[in-house]
Each structure stands twice: as structure tokens, then as C-alpha cells.
Scaffold this motif. Structure first.
Motif, short mmCIF file in Angstrom:
data_model
loop_
_atom_site.label_atom_id
_atom_site.label_comp_id
_atom_site.label_asym_id
_atom_site.label_seq_id
_atom_site.Cartn_x
_atom_site.Cartn_y
_atom_site.Cartn_z
N ARG A 36 -3.73 -5.00 1.92
CA ARG A 36 -2.70 -4.71 2.94
C ARG A 36 -1.76 -3.61 2.35
O ARG A 36 -1.57 -3.93 1.04
N ASP A 37 -1.32 -2.84 3.18
CA ASP A 37 -0.49 -1.76 2.37
C ASP A 37 0.45 -1.39 3.51
O ASP A 37 -0.03 -1.33 4.72
N ASP A 44 -7.63 5.10 4.95
CA ASP A 44 -5.99 4.84 4.62
C ASP A 44 -5.72 4.83 3.06
O ASP A 44 -6.74 5.08 2.36
N ARG A 45 -4.54 4.15 3.04
CA ARG A 45 -4.23 4.23 1.57
C ARG A 45 -5.33 3.33 0.49
O ARG A 45 -5.18 3.77 -0.62
N THR A 46 -5.95 2.36 1.06
CA THR A 46 -6.75 1.53 0.28
C THR A 46 -7.93 2.09 0.29
O THR A 46 -8.76 1.57 -0.43
N ARG A 94 -2.75 7.69 8.04
CA ARG A 94 -4.39 7.46 8.03
C ARG A 94 -5.19 8.92 7.91
O ARG A 94 -4.43 10.03 8.23
N SER A 127 1.75 1.49 4.33
CA SER A 127 1.57 3.16 4.83
C SER A 127 1.04 3.09 6.03
O SER A 127 -0.27 2.64 6.10
N ARG A 163 -3.30 4.53 -4.94
CA ARG A 163 -3.58 4.75 -3.45
C ARG A 163 -4.33 6.05 -3.11
O ARG A 163 -4.01 7.05 -3.96
N HIS A 189 -3.84 -2.30 10.95
CA HIS A 189 -3.77 -2.75 9.66
C HIS A 189 -4.71 -2.07 8.62
O HIS A 189 -5.59 -1.32 9.08
N THR A 190 -4.50 -1.86 7.48
CA THR A 190 -5.39 -1.25 6.59
C THR A 190 -6.71 -2.07 6.28
O THR A 190 -6.92 -3.09 6.46
N MET A 191 -7.63 -1.41 5.60
CA MET A 191 -8.95 -1.66 5.62
C MET A 191 -9.15 -2.76 4.54
O MET A 191 -9.89 -3.99 4.82
N GLY A 251 -2.97 4.10 13.60
CA GLY A 251 -4.22 3.40 13.01
C GLY A 251 -5.30 3.71 13.93
O GLY A 251 -6.16 2.94 14.05
#
Lengths: 874, 410
Positions: A366-367, A387-389, A372, A369, A420, A361-363, A342
Motif C-alpha cells: 500500500r502506498d 506505481d511507486r511500489t 502512475r 501516492s 519508491r 490501489h498500488t500493486m 490508477g
């Protein structure tokens, strides 16, 4: 760039994504989305409208029936790629399970048994060889005497065979003999503890399976086209990976013709890891190419003019695998790197790395993966971070404070649940503030100036998530082309979108132009290849069906027409291309029958002659490569030394001859060699002894002690007493260290090490096998003997090493097995045992030798015990 | 039997993938053929497990009919009418799409009828999605009313016949009422409603309801529930400008626009406005605005912006006041502007492609980086060689302003 005067109407909501249908089969068809008045503010008799989707696009027709190989097959890559069949359990068990839940079961036992069969040496090496004599593989029954220490394996094998035949039988009963055997040797037969090995295999299997389902390390693609600066040159450079493990980087000049062809040999670099991504951008007439492998990222500069060789600029190493590398289109030598932990770095070749963000952590929600991504934006100091989100933009001058959300998986963009982000891409070449975002369901076009609200959204209906994208910017008034490609399914889609309306100079809202178009996949050329033998066909099918690993395109214009060349890279390292030609708009009055069967690209039509020739050449090279390596390679540790190294020993030098003569003489006489004068003259300078300053490490000391049978004693010694002695030894050594500087005598260190060693055991001298003593070998001596010294095998020498009698046979068996591996070498090596001894063996303190003996190094070879009866094998 | 069902399902899926394939390769005839097979197979499908495939048929069918060489609007209409009866849930969506199709083909009256019909549709309780769609239907109908209204307005403005005018005027008023009702509703809901807002404001302005118009525009621009749409600010700014509002309020609108989109094309206007101001603070802001705009890649070759910057910087340097403004702006940019704007490569290209751009840039580069800057050196050298007078003056000017450069860089 101007902002469109009016945007298409859209609702704007906030919150989590809606429940959706997932991958709906026809979700992208039949919608106009919204409409907008065309030619706003212009005086027109009748207002006209343009749709957001479904407008007219340009017509690009493929010229060939399938993708054509551009380069010869990647010769190194012949290891078949992993398929789901390799790791998934297919048996009655699976079928039974499927009724309950449709989850794949990993075939763990198969993999482990593969490992045992493919790498027996790694699995059972040492003990297997030690116990070799105690396993009998013949059919005849064993004699009574032999039965005491030998197991007859044939019966066991039969049991296993029977077990295999009964696989799936509901009434399984345990076979006592097998149970007994496995209980008996489960703990010690394996070289690596079984539990640990199983854990690792299982972990690896899970990883491989996850990669098979979705491998995001390839995101971005490893293929790039660098057009030459001179537009009229019809040339460019293709950058791609190749080689057995895709760790070779190639820069290949390509001439754009009817069928593009490679010109000259490629410039080639060998790298340290598998190349996952090749990214490039052109700044100030120079191309900067970024290469990402798991733990290394590198940047190359390719000068604008042709014939100038690319030069590597810098390499960075990451502790965590990097997941993204993009090259700045604004500033030379600037890149963005993301790692799976990350972290986002701005990497400038001149000023180094600057960490902009670190957040595991994702933005937005929560995900799991760790993937990034980052790319550049219209502002050279503002980077996007994904990220995935979702996507955020952050200012590299104040990354903590200045950032805004650009895209979010949520109601804002009318996303679906479980949607995603797969690949964001900066569309700077088409419009300086637009970005493309693909998810597994849709593709979005975003504008930095209007964050969160996509300008364009379209459900792409691809079966796998698109991981590669390529932008071909259109001239003003023309549409921009975007190519999307998936990895595993090799789907390839051409989309067109437009930021300006026909005939208007001003900016208008983004529209999707024309229906999307499917291009040829690499596999599609299979049906155009000549008929093959079935097994060849299967090989070919496997090879051509390998997942895609990269995508790039080049626009080529000559006097007659405009054509688009699409290059594809497969995971096996093959590069294919296809050509599309632009057909200018025909007047609508002219009725042209556009029946699908008449277009040259219709399935079933035969390839053009030039393409057919390419296929033949490619196939020839491919089958030749197959013939050379018929099987999958196995890795063996059997041959520790190369033939060359061994050859050196085979030719006896004059020195060896004389030594041999002397030995013969001594043996015949039954006497001893008094003066080893040949050696005395030739002794290499005595090296500065490396004393066991740290002492042998505890593990090897303990093993040594255990082997020699007095482990208990060792333990006592270690745990409690002898402090005084040790202190004395230590003091002694320190004193000596002071004195010994510059002196080239072994004596003092030898004595001290002897005293130290003898402290370890009372009953007999132990065998100093620790690495620190082994390094005593003089560097200039002959290469180490590949064969264990014959003298090692003599019972005397074994005894003198303090090996208990009952273990001597086992060791001898073991060592003899080692020797058997090199039958042709046995003879010359055996003719010079004492030389080998004197030079490659550490000085072995024998029971006869006294600690006080002052010996020069050349004299160590004439230790009495060894001099007496050098054994020549069995 | 189970196996039969599985096979049937499989062949249906295969048929669908054939349709998809044909469509993606633009073989519409082939796709149409497969679609008829698919529909036939659905007729024989008595299994109840699958969801209603009407959406599938609607989407694929209308796409094929849009592109098929032998399709006509009539056929398309009859197909869509069938589709409307197929699903209640999708009725409004299908109506909307139908109207869009008609609008794009220039059949505005038919579209209007369709929308009006859809507006009167009632079916039980509406879901939120249907509610949204209904609002859209109304808004589009209102939009078409607006176009009718503006047509009447044009007739009225250009005609002489008074008797006729009365009936036109009446019709115009009824159009206005209908349009206002249709448009008013949707622009209250958060969203991007550029087209609707513009039309609604135009209506209000025509009838002199400026307060309402201003309120609508203010709401559209400053309601935090709406997305940060630059156009909302632009519309407000244009409205205020039309009505001769004070400089102060214009500047405050543009300042907010500058904060959300520093690269907006109105920034040049904003800069000129600020530069004319007597207040130091505003002139300072003007410099900030133009520097910030030129940070963006899209402005790299904007001659207007460069000349704005060059003019203002020249002023500052000549007056020798506020050199610290330039210094402060330059401090955050000096590590990347030289490579981004003033490289040797760009000097060459700008000189070749746009001489006046290279002149403005060279002036800025000369002030910011001194006379040894690559860009300035190349351009001034070329300019002098080509015997262009302004370049000689430029060279002299920069050579004279050495002190200013030292103070900016120091």
C-alpha cells in the motif's frame, strides 16, 4: 538481441525491503559490486576480470564553465515561484514547536491575511460597499448624530497595529474592542463564508506545500530534442513549453554548432493548460510528440523533413489529472496514458482509447501516492505499468490475464525501506529489452527477459529524487550515456553503462562504466554573469534557481570531434544548454597532467567569449522584462468593461442627440413624452419573448422576496397554498404556448408572467430579478450600460420596485459608490437614461400597471410612472 | 558548547559535500586533499552522537585511490588493510572488494591469498549478511581454484613429460577438491550464479559425474525459488546437447525457455528443430515460435528469423495444407504487424540497407497481405527494376498464391 552468456553473481531473496541508511552520503562510491570473467570461452593465457562498477568509461569534458542560455528568457513568466518561506510559519511558535517535533507549520493566517489585503473586493466586496458610509476612517471624532450609524475605524486600526507589535509577547490579553468587532461582523462581513474560505485556503496551502516538498506532476520532463533525420544536417528541433503559465508549446529549430543557436522563429501553439510533460518518439522517420497537461493530452506529428510544420493530431480530455504520457517507439500514433485514478489507456490516434487497467490501489504494497506511469517494451503490444511500489508488464491484448512483474520494491532488488519508484524509462534505443528505473536512492537497469533481478544497481547519491532522464545510445562497442536530473535541486548527473565489452561483438552483462559525472546546473551560471545591483541579483538568483522542468540531449558529430549537447528547461521557462566533448582514449604512457584546476570547466574560470555574449544578451532581455512588470500582477474586477466598449457610448449618435433633446424639452415643460417617435421608427424587431417557463429559480425568487420585505409571505405561498392559482397560471401558459407560435406579440406572455409574479406577493409587486426575466433584453440593443441607471436611484423607482423605505438609502449609497468608479462616464450615460431603461431593463410591473394592459414592446418604455419624472442622478 | 558543536558538525558536512563535488567532477586530487581534512576533523571530533564514519572513509578513499593519477596498487593495499581493521562488521565486504580490485588489475594470486585469509576469519556470531558474504568469499576462492585447475589441465593435455605430469595431476586434483567445495555451497542458495554453475558443471563433466552435473543444472533451471534466469535453461540445453540427448528432451527444455523468453536467440534453433519434425503439432509450434520471436523489436531486422518464417510459410502455402495455422497466427497480429513490419518507410530502408532481408520480408508480406501490400509492392518493384532474378520469381509466386492470401485474410 542476444542474452549475455553469463550474468554477474547475485543473491536472490524475496520479501519486504531491508532497513537501510536512507540517503547515505557516499553510498555509491568505492564498490565494484561483483566481478565476472571477461572473454568467457576465449583462449587466453591469463584469465581477466571485469567489475560490475568502476570500469573504464569514456571521457566527456565540459567545454564551458557553466550552462549557457540557448533562448532568450521566457518573457511571460515573471511571477516569482513559490518558496518554502511563503508558506511556512516562521515565528516564535515554530521555534517552540521545533523542539518537540521537527514538523513544518503552515502559515495559514499569513496567507489568509494576504488574501484579504490583496483581494479586498473578493473578500468583502458587496457588504463593504454597502456599509461604506458606516465606517469612518478619519482622525477626528464623530458627531453625536453620526455616531449612531457609523463606526470609527481608526481606533480599531490602532489596536491592530499595537497587536502586531506585541506579536510573540507571552502575555497577550484580548482587546475587547477587537473581539467585539470580530464577533459582531464575523458572520456577515465576508463575501464568502469565512469557514469555507478558510477551509479552501488551508487545503490549497497543504497542496502547495506538498508540491513544494515533491512535485511529481513534472515527472518525465517537458523538454524534447527531435534530431533531424539527415545526420549530416547538424540540426534538430527543440520542443518546449513557454509563456506566462507555460501553456504555449514551441517547436524551435536549432542549429548545432560550437554553441547551438535557434534558427528562425519557433512554431507556436497555445494550449489550454500548463504543459507538464513533453514526450516524443520517432517512428518510420516521423516524430510523434505527446503533450501532457493536467486534464488534457495531445499528440502532434512532426514530419521528418525540415521546414515541414508540426501538425496537431488529436486531443483527449481526462476527468482525473493524467500523470504519464509516453509515445510508442514501435507504432506510429500510439501512446500510453496513465491517470491518477490508477487507469492505464493505450491511445491510438486511429482507433481511440483502450483501457488496459483500472485499479486505484498500488500493486505490491500500500502506498498513498496516486502517481502512475507506463512505458513501452520490446514487444509493441506489451506495456509496462508502474506505481511507486514497482513495475509490471501487461499485454494489451489480454491485460487481465497476461502480465508479469518486472520490478518490485523489495528484497528481490535489494531495495531499502521507504524506497519508491520515481521514474521508469524504456531504454529501447540502447537495447530493445532494457529499462531504467530510478528511485530516490538508486538507479537500476532491468532486462525484461530476466524480471525482478536488476542487471545493474547504483546508489546515485542525489539530494532529491531524479525525475528526468535522458538516454544517449552509444554505437556498438561504446558506452550508453544516461543523464539524470532532479527538479528542485537542479542536480544533473551523467552515467555511462555498457552492454558489450571492449572489442567483443557478443553481448555481455551490463556494467557501469566510469565514475558518474556531475554537469552544470542552471544556477551555476550566476557567478559568470556581470555583477548586478543587489535587488537585481536577488531576482536573478530566484529566476535561475527555479526548479528544473525538463532535460534533453543531442549528440553532434563533426569531422574533428564528437560532442554532446545537454539542454535544460527550468520551471520559469528558460532553456539553457551545455556542451561536452568526447576525448578519445589517450595512450596510458603519455602522462598528461589532469589537474582539476587546468580543465576548462573548473569553477572560477571565465566563460568563453561567445558564451559571455550570450549571457549579456540574456541578461539584457531579462532586466528589460523585469522593468516592464515591476510588481506581481493583481487581478481586479473593478473594470468590468473595456475602454473600447465604453467609448462606444461616449460618442452620442444622432439618435441619442435627439432623445436627449426631447428629454430636455420634456423636463423643461414638466410634461411627458407622448410619442417616443424616434424609437418607434427605430425599434428593433421585437424578439421572441422568452417566458419564464421554469419560473425564476427559487433562490433568486426568495432573495427578491426577502429584499422586498415579504419573505414570510413568500414562504407561505411556496410551502402551502395557491395551488389552484398556480395551476391556472400553468394551464394558461400552456394554452398560450400553443397559440403564440410565430406570433410576435408580448402581450399574452406579459400578462401571464404578471399574474404569475403578482401571485407571489400581495402587498406589492416584486422585483423580477431572476435571470430568466433579464434575458428579455433584446440582443440587438445597445450594449448594456456600465453605469447603473440613474432612474434606479430615484426614490420613486425604488419605491415602485417595492423596496422598503429604510433600505432605499442604503441601496442608493451602494449604487452611487458603483457610479463613482466611473466618474468620466457619468455624464454621457446619464444623458440617455430612458433609452437605457427601455432597452436594457426588463419590463417592470409597476403598481399602476394593470395585468390586463395590452402593451406592445415599444410602449413599455412609456410606462406612466417612469415617463413622468426621469431622474438624472442626484 | 552547543553552538561550537553545531558549527563543527556543519563544517564537517560542508567538507563532505566538497569531497562529493570534487569526485563528481573527476577532480581526484582536490577530493583527496579534502578527504585528509575530513579525516583530521574526525580525529578532533569527540562527540559520540555520530555513527562510525569508517564506511564513508573506506568508500571515498578507495574510489579516489582507484582514479588518482599518482596512486599505486601498493598504496591501495595499505589503505584497504587499514580499513579492514577499522570495522568488524564490514570486514568481509572490504575483503571482497579488495579481492575484486586485485582481480580487475590482473593480480590473481594476491586476490587468492586475500580471499583465503578472509575465509579463515572468525569473529563471534555471524549475521545473515556476513554469512552471505562469507559464502561469496568461498565461492570466489573456489572460482580461482577452478581457474588454477583448468590451467593445470591445459598443461597436462599439452605436456609429454610423464614424471612431471604426476605432480601436476596431484596439484590439479587438490585444486579440483578445493574448487568443488567452494562452488558447491553457493549454488544451492537462490541467486544468479551463472559463472559458478558453469565452472562447477565443467569440473563434474571432466571427472565424468554427469548425473550430478545434470542435477545441478536441473536444480538451477527449475527450482522455483531461483529467479527465472534464461541462462539456466541455456546451460541445461547445451549440456544435454553435448551429451547427445534425444530431440524430445531438447525440445522440452527449449519449450520452457520459449515460454519464459519468447525473444531468446535460441528460438531460431528451436524453430529449425521443430520444422524438421514429422509431427504436425511440433511444426505448428515452430510457426508459433518464429511468429512470437518476430513480435519483438530486437528481431525486426533479423534476416535468419525472417527467412525461417518465409521458408515455413512458403511450404505451407505451396502444400495448401494448414493455411489455418497461418490464419490463426495472423489474426492476433494483423492490426499491428503491417505498421510495425511492413510500412512503406521500412520497405525503403530495408531495401537500401539489407536486400536479402527485404526479400524475405516481402515474401512474408506478399503471402499475408496480398500483392497490394505497400512493402511487397515497393520491394518487388525495386527488385525487378534492379534485374535480380529472385525478385521476379517472388513476384510471380505471390501473384499465383492469391487464393492463399484470400484464405488467410478472410
Amino acid at each position: 538481441m542476444e542474452f549475455p552468456a553469463a550474468l554477474f553473481p547475485a543473491y536472490f531473496g524475496t520479501g519486504p525491503p531491508r532497513e537501510g541508511l536512507g540517503l547515505a552520503p557516499a553510498a555509491g562510491w568505492g564498490e565494484h559490486g561483483q566481478v565476472l570473467e571477461a572473454g568467457l570461452g576465449r583462449r587466453q593465457i591469463e584469465t581477466s576480470f571485469v567489475p560490475r562498477r568502476g570500469g573504464k568509461g569514456e571521457s566527456w569534458e565540459p567545454t564551458d564553465a557553466a550552462a549557457v542560455p540557448l533562448l532568450p528568457p521566457n518573457a511571460g513568466c515573471l511571477i516569482p515561484l513559490l518558496t518554502p518561506r511563503d508558506v511556512i510559519y516562521r515565528g516564535i511558535f515554530h521555534r517552540k514547536l521545533r523542539r518537540v517535533r521537527s514538523e513544518a507549520t503552515l502559515d495559514f493566517t499569513k496567507q489568509l491575511s494576504h488574501f484579504f489585503v490583496d483581494h479586498p473586493e473578493d473578500a468583502f466586496g458587496t457588504l463593504g460597499q454597502l456599509l461604506h458610509q458606516n465606517f469612518y476612517l478619519g482622525n477626528s471624532s464623530l458627531g453625536k448624530q453620526a455616531r449612531e450609524c457609523t463606526i470609527r475605524m481608526t481606533a480599531l486600526m490602532e489596536e491592530i497595529d499595537r497587536l502586531d507589535a506585541r506579536r510573540g509577547c507571552p502575555q497577550q490579553y484580548p482587546v475587547s474592542r477587537l473581539r467585539w468587532f470580530s464577533h459582531f461582523c464575523r458572520d456577515w462581513l465576508f463575501e464568502v463564508p469565512l469557514g469555507l474560505l478558510a477551509d479552501n485556503v488551508h487545503e490549497e496551502l497543504l497542496l502547495q506545500w506538498a508540491d513544494l516538498l515533491f512535485d511529481d506532476s513534472l515527472t518525465g520532463g517537458a523538454l524534447t530534442w527531435l534530431p533531424s533525420e539527415d545526420m549530416g544536417a547538424h540540426m534538430g528541433c527543440l520542443v518546449y513549453p513557454g509563456g506566462q503559465s507555460m501553456n504555449h508549446l514551441y517547436f524551435q529549430d536549432v542549429v548545432l554548432e560550437e554553441l547551438p543557436r535557434a534558427q528562425g522563429p519557433p512554431v507556436h501553439f497555445e494550449l489550454n493548460g500548463r504543459i507538464r510533460q513533453v514526450a516524443a518518439a520517432c517512428v518510420d522517420g516521423e516524430d510523434f510528440v505527446g503533450i501532457r497537461s493536467d486534464y488534457h493530452c495531445g499528440v502532434w506529428r512532426v514530419p521528418g523533413r525540415m521546414e515541414a510544420a508540426p501538425s496537431p493530431l488529436q486531443v483527449i480530455r481526462t476527468n482525473v489529472p493524467a500523470s504519464c504520457l509516453t509515445v510508442s517507439p514501435h507504432l506510429p500514433g500510439e501512446l500510453a496514458v496513465c491517470t491518477q485514478s490508477g487507469t492505464l489507456y493505450l491511445w491510438n490516434v486511429e482507433t481511440g482509447l483502450q483501457r488496459l487497467r483500472h485499479d486505484p490501489h498500488t500493486m505490491f504494497f500500500r502506498d498513498q501516492s496516486p502517481w502512475r506511469w507506463s512505458d513501452f517494451t520490446a514487444h509493441p503490444r506489451i506495456l509496462s505499468y508502474a506505481d511507486r511500489t514497482g513495475l509490471q508488464c501487461l499485454d494489451s491484448r489480454a491485460p487481465e490475464r497476461c502480465h508479469f512483474d518486472l520490478f518490485k520494491v523489495g528484497e528481490e532488488a535489494c531495495c531499502q525501506q521507504n524506497e519508491r519508484v520515481m521514474l521508469p524509462m524504456y531504454l529501447g534505443k540502447a537495447h530493445p529489452s532494457q529499462h531504467l528505473v530510478t528511485t530516490q536512492f538508486s538507479v537500476y537497469v532491468l532486462d525484461e527477459r530476466l524480471p525482478m533481478v536488476p542487471l545493474l544497481k547504483w546508489e546515485h547519491m542525489m539530494k532529491a529524487p531524479p525525475l528526468f532522464a535522458c538516454l544517449i545510445p552509444g554505437d556498438p562497442g561504446r558506452s550508453h550515456k544516461v543523464l539524470l536530473s532532479t527538479s528542485r535541486t537542479q542536480e544533473l548527473l551523467l552515467l555511462q553503462y555498457r552492454g558489450k565489452m571492449w572489442g567483443w561483438g557478443s553481448q555481455s552483462a551490463c556494467q557501469l562504466a566510469g565514475p558518474p559525472q556531475k554537469l552544470h546546473s542552471i544556477t551555476s551560471c550566476l557567478q559568470h554573469l556581470p555583477t548586478q545591483l543587489p535587488h537585481h541579483h536577488r531576482l536573478l538568483q530566484q529566476r535561475l534557481g527555479a526548479p528544473a522542468a525538463g532535460l534533453s540531449a543531442a549528440l553532434h558529430e563533426d569531422q574533428i570531434q564528437e560532442s554532446l549537447l545537454v539542454f535544460q528547461l527550468s520551471e520559469a521557462g528558460d532553456v539553457f544548454c551545455q556542451r561536452l566533448t568526447h576525448e578519445a582514449m589517450q595512450p596510458p604512457q603519455q602522462l598528461v597532467p589532469t589537474s582539476g584546476d587546468e580543465t576548462p570547466a573548473a569553477p572560477g574560470s571565465s566563460p568563453l567569449p561567445a558564451a559571455a555574449l550570450r549571457y549579456r544578451h540574456w541578461l539584457k532581455a531579462f532586466s528589460k522584462g523585469c522593468g516592464e512588470h515591476p510588481q506581481r500582477p493583481t487581478f481586479s474586477q473593478k473594470r468590468l468593461f473595456t475602454r473600447k466598449e465604453l467609448k462606444y457610448l461616449v460618442e452620442p449618435s444622432a439618435l441619442h442627440q435627439r432623445a436627449r433633446q426631447q428629454l430636455h424639452q420634456a423636463m423643461q415643460e414638466g410634461g411627458c413624452i407622448q410619442h417616443w417617435d424616434i424609437l418607434a421608427a427605430q425599434t428593433p424587431p421585437v424578439p421572441q419573448p422568452r417566458e419564464p417557463a421554469e419560473g425564476p429559480d427559487t433562490l433568486s425568487a426568495r432573495l427578491t422576496a426577502a429584499w422586498s420585505g415579504d419573505w414570510c409571505h413568500w414562504w407561505e405561498e411556496r410551502s402551502s397554498f395557491n395551488m389552484v392559482q398556480r395551476q391556472r397560471a400553468l394551464r394558461e401558459r400552456r394554452r398560450r404556448q400553443k397559440r403564440a407560435r410565430g406570433r410576435r406579440s408580448l402581450s399574452a406572455s406579459f400578462t401571464s408572467s404578471l399574474t404569475y409574479q403578482s401571485d407571489l406577493s400581495d402587498t406589492g409587486p416584486s422585483l423580477p430579478l431572476s435571470p430568466s426575466t433579464l434575458t428579455l433584453e433584446p440582443a440587438s440593443s445597445s450594449p448594456p450600460s456600465p453605469v447603473p441607471d440613474e432612474a434606479l436611484l430615484s426614490s420613486q423607482s425604488l419605491q415602485c420596485r417595492g423596496i422598503p423605505k429604510e433600505r432605499r438609502k442604503m441601496l442608493r449609497d451602494y449604487l452611487s459608490v458603483c457610479v463613482e468608479g466611473y466618474p468620466e462616464l457619468l455624464e454621457p450615460a446619464s444623458s440617455q437614461p430612458s433609452i437605457a431603461l427601455s432597452q436594457s431593463q426588463p419590463p417592470i410591473p409597476s403598481s399602476q400597471s394593470q395585468p390586463s394592459t395590452q402593451l406592445s414592446y415599444s410602449q413599455t418604455s412609456s410606462l406612466p410612472s417612469r415617463r413622468k419624472r426621469p431622474r438624472m442622478g442626484f | 558548547s552547543y553552538e561550537h558543536k553545531v558549527n563543527f558538525k556543519k563544517s564537517k558536512e560542508a567538507c563532505l559535500s566538497y569531497i562529493q563535488d570534487a569526485m563528481l567532477q573527476k577532480q581526484w586530487e582536490r577530493a583527496a586533499e579534502f578527504l585528509t581534512f575530513y579525516v583530521e576533523s574526525l580525529e578532533k571530533d569527540f562527540s559520540r552522537e555520530h555513527v562510525n564514519p569508517s564506511e564513508l572513509i573506506w568508500r571515498i578513499g578507495s574510489e579516489i585511490l582507484c582514479h588518482h593519477s599518482q596512486s599505486s596498487v601498493k598504496e591501495f593495499n595499505s589503505f584497504i588493510e587499514q580499513m579492514k581493521t577499522l570495522g568488524v562488521k564490514r570486514y568481509l565486504k572490504v575483503c571482497l572488494e579488495h579481492a575484486f580490485h586485485l582481480l580487475c588489475n590482473g593480480l590473481i594470486d594476491e586476490a587468492y591469498q586475500n580471499l583465503a585469509l578472509a575465509e579463515s576469519w572468525r569473529f563471534g556470531e555471524q549475521t545473515t549478511l556476513q554469512d552471505k558474504e562469507m559464502k561469496l568469499v568461498q565461492a570466489y576462492r573456489g572460482l580461482l581454484d577452478y581457474y588454477r585447475w583448468s590451467k593445470q589441465k591445459n598443461i597436462l593435455l599439452h605436456s609429454q613429460d610423464e614424471f612431471e605430469d604426476l605432480s601436476v595431476e596431484q596439484e590439479m586434483h587438490s585444486c579440483f577438491r578445493k574448487a568443488a567445495v567452494g562452488l558447491k555451497e553457493i549454488i544451492k542458495i537462490p541467486g544468479v550464479w551463472d559463472l559458478f554453475v558453469k565452472c562447477y558443471v565443467d569440473l563434474l563433466e571432466f571427472y565424468g559425474d554427469h548425473n550430478e552435473a545434470r542435477q545441478v543444472l536441473n536444480e538451477y533451471a527449475y527450482n522455483s525459488k531461483f529467479p527465472a534466469n534464461p541462462n539456466a535453461h541455456v546451460y541445461l540445453y547445451q549440456f544435454l546437447k553435448r551429451h547427445g540427448e534425444s530431440k524430445k528432451s531438447l525440445i522440452s527444455v527449449l519449450k520452457i525457455l520459449h515460454e519464459i523468453v519468447p525473444s531468446h536467440e535460441l528460438m531460431i534453433e528451436f524453430n529449425t528443430m521443430l520444422q524438421k519434425s514429422k509431427k504436425r503439432k511440433k511444426r505448428r509450434l515452430g510457426l508459433e515460435v518464429i511468429f512470437a520471436a518476430l513480435d519483438y523489436a530486437g528481431w525486426k531486422e533479423n534476416v535468419k528469423a525472417w527467412s525461417c518464417l518465409a521458408r515455413q510459410m512458403k511450404q505451407i502455402v505451396v502444400s495448401e495444407k494448414h493455411l489455418d495455422w497461418i490464419k490463426q497466427e495472423w489474426d492476433t497480429r494483423k492490426d499491428w504487424w503491417p505498421a510495425f513490419h511492413f510500412s512503406h518507410y521500412l520497405a525503403k530502408r530495408n531495401w537500401q540497407e539489407n536486400e536479402s532481408l527485404s526479400y524475405e520480408k516481402a515474401l512474408v508480406a506478399g503471402i499475408l497481405l496480398g500483392k497490394d501490400c505497400k512493402y511487397f509492392k515497393y520491394v518487388s518493384h525495386r527488385g525487378c527494376k534492379a534485374q535480380v532474378k529472385k525478385f521476379r520469381i517472388l513476384k510471380k509466386f505471390v501473384n499465383k498464391q492469391k487464393l492463399a492470401y484470400l484464405r488467410i485474410s478472410g
